[in-house]
Design an enzyme around this catalytic site. Structure first.
Site, mmCIF file in Angstrom:
data_model
loop_
_atom_site.group_PDB
_atom_site.id
_atom_site.type_symbol
_atom_site.label_atom_id
_atom_site.label_comp_id
_atom_site.label_asym_id
_atom_site.label_seq_id
_atom_site.Cartn_x
_atom_site.Cartn_y
_atom_site.Cartn_z
ATOM 1 N NE ARG A 240 85.778 82.666 55.255
ATOM 2 C CZ ARG A 240 84.871 82.565 56.228
ATOM 3 N NH1 ARG A 240 85.026 81.192 56.817
ATOM 4 N NH2 ARG A 240 84.116 83.228 56.469
ATOM 5 C CG ASP A 264 83.986 72.862 57.850
ATOM 6 O OD1 ASP A 264 83.148 72.084 57.577
ATOM 7 O OD2 ASP A 264 83.669 73.843 58.694
ATOM 8 C CD GLU A 269 84.036 77.182 51.441
ATOM 9 O OE1 GLU A 269 84.887 76.720 52.047
ATOM 10 O OE2 GLU A 269 83.016 77.659 52.208
ATOM 11 C CG HIS A 288 82.034 76.868 55.147
ATOM 12 N ND1 HIS A 288 82.640 77.660 54.589
ATOM 13 C CD2 HIS A 288 82.010 77.230 56.435
ATOM 14 C CE1 HIS A 288 82.666 78.684 55.182
ATOM 15 N NE2 HIS A 288 82.270 78.405 56.510
HETATM 16 C C1 8YV Z 1 79.069 80.825 58.683
HETATM 17 C C2 8YV Z 1 81.591 81.283 58.588
HETATM 18 O O1 8YV Z 1 78.159 79.883 58.644
HETATM 19 O O2 8YV Z 1 80.949 82.844 60.122
HETATM 20 C C3 8YV Z 1 81.829 82.372 59.368
HETATM 21 O O3 8YV Z 1 82.524 83.235 58.904
HETATM 22 O O4 8YV Z 1 82.581 80.769 58.020
HETATM 23 C C4 8YV Z 1 80.697 80.225 58.671
HETATM 24 O O5 8YV Z 1 80.630 79.255 59.790
HETATM 25 C C5 8YV Z 1 79.030 81.421 57.160
HETATM 26 O O6 8YV Z 1 79.832 82.419 57.085
HETATM 27 C C6 8YV Z 1 77.903 82.301 57.210
HETATM 28 O O7 8YV Z 1 77.760 83.496 56.360
#
Ligand code: 8YV
Length: 322
Positions: A240, A264, A269, A288
């Protein structure tokens, strides 16, 4: 037979997932993938028994307090749950689940891509090719760094961190890590534990961030900690954006405190990320996409459905986080 529970699905999910959801539930789908604002979300939730959101929908304490009493669960399509105020959900008696495990491989792939992209100057190389600026080759042209045989530091040795460690071993990297607690020796597989973030940062060549965003980790990678890293080191983040202080990282990349970064995930974002990142040649940026594979997105959906099925059977869902 009683009516199927109604599930508010906030974003367009893979067709296979939506079809499977319809076997046990009445889904309220979002075929055009419109991003709902909070008021719209709350209005739609009036018709639903549970919500299946992504990290793009924020469930603050205030939003959770306003959820209709009919809503029994927030079954996230994500492993990260920093977009949900878990304490507020507990207080309101709303069950919260996530989708761990199934995105570890895909996210680890992106972490390796970021490491390689940052180390081998992939952004610069791509830009030169696309802009037809490749005019000459010389021994000094586009020289980057090698990750093979280097020391890989994992910050947060959970599921994703452990897969990244395995992939790093494939590149002959020595694994170092910091975690709240050391892993048992089988899980650690020879990885070297550091009891502080500073000790980890001082002893590695590549940092890969895998700890969740929380009050304890927000801004953890700041100017002071970046200064502990050696000037040839590379930072990658697939967790994050909140774990990194952007001003500090942009300064560190500009002034040579560290060599390069691969990112990423970002504060602000998708459209309000720190403008400094775009100006830098020594960053490799992705939008992301850690879990963005066909296999993983299907698996995340099935995992969220499994959680909902358990909840509406009155059983404990496998992935309850609140
Ligand atoms: C997801 C992510 O695609 O799962 C997570 O926490 O950061 C991502 O890779 C996204 O959050 C989908 O809601």
């Amino acid at each position: 037979m009683s009516a199927k529970p109604v599930i508010l699905v906030t974003r367009k999910l893979p067709d296979a997932v939506e079809n499977k959801l319809a076997e046990a539930f009445t889904p309220m789908l979002n075929p055009r993938d419109k991003l709902y604002d909070t008021e719209e979300l709350l209005r739609l939730a009036e018709e639903a028994d549970a919500i299946l959101p992504c990290h793009t929908e924020k469930f603050s304490a205030e939003t959770i307090a306003r959820l209709p009493s009919r809503i029994q669960a927030i079954a996230n399509f994500s492993v990260g749950v920093d977009h949900v105020d878990l304490e507020a959900a507990r207080q309101k008696g709303v069950i919260v689940t996530n989708t761990p495990d199934v995105l570890s491989d895909a996210t680890a792939e992106i972490a390796m891509l970021l490491m390689l992209g940052a180390a081998r100057r992939a952004s610069e190389g791509e830009r030169i090719m696309r802009n037809q600026q490749w005019k000459d080759w010389s021994p000094a042209f586009m020289v980057g760094r090698q990750i093979t045989g280097k020391r890989l530091g994992i910050l947060g040795m959970g599921r994703v961190g452990q897969v990244v460690a395995q992939r790093g071993r494939g590149f002959g990297m020595t694994i170092h890590y910091h975690n709240r607690n050391p892993l048992d020796s089988e899980q650690a597989s020879g990885a070297i534990y550091h009891d502080s973030v500073e000790s980890l940062l001082a002893n590695i060549d590549v940092l890969s961030i895998h700890c969740p965003a929380s009050d304890a980790t927000r801004g953890l990678i700041d100017a002071q900690r970046l200064a502990v890293m050696h000037p040839d080191s590379i930072l990658v983040n697939t967790s994050r954006g909140a774990v990194v202080d952007d001003d500090s990282l942009v300064d560190a990349l500009n002034s040579g405190v560290i060599a390069a970064a691969g990112l990423d995930v970002y504060n602000g974002e998708p459209d309000s990320i720190h403008p400094g990142y775009r100006e830098l040649d020594n960053v490799f940026l992705l939008p992301h996409i850690g879990s963005a594979t066909v296999e993983t997105r299907d698996a995340m959906g099935y995992r969220a459905i499994d959680n909902l099925v358990a909840i509406f059977k009155g059983e404990a869902p496998g992935d309850r986080v609140a």
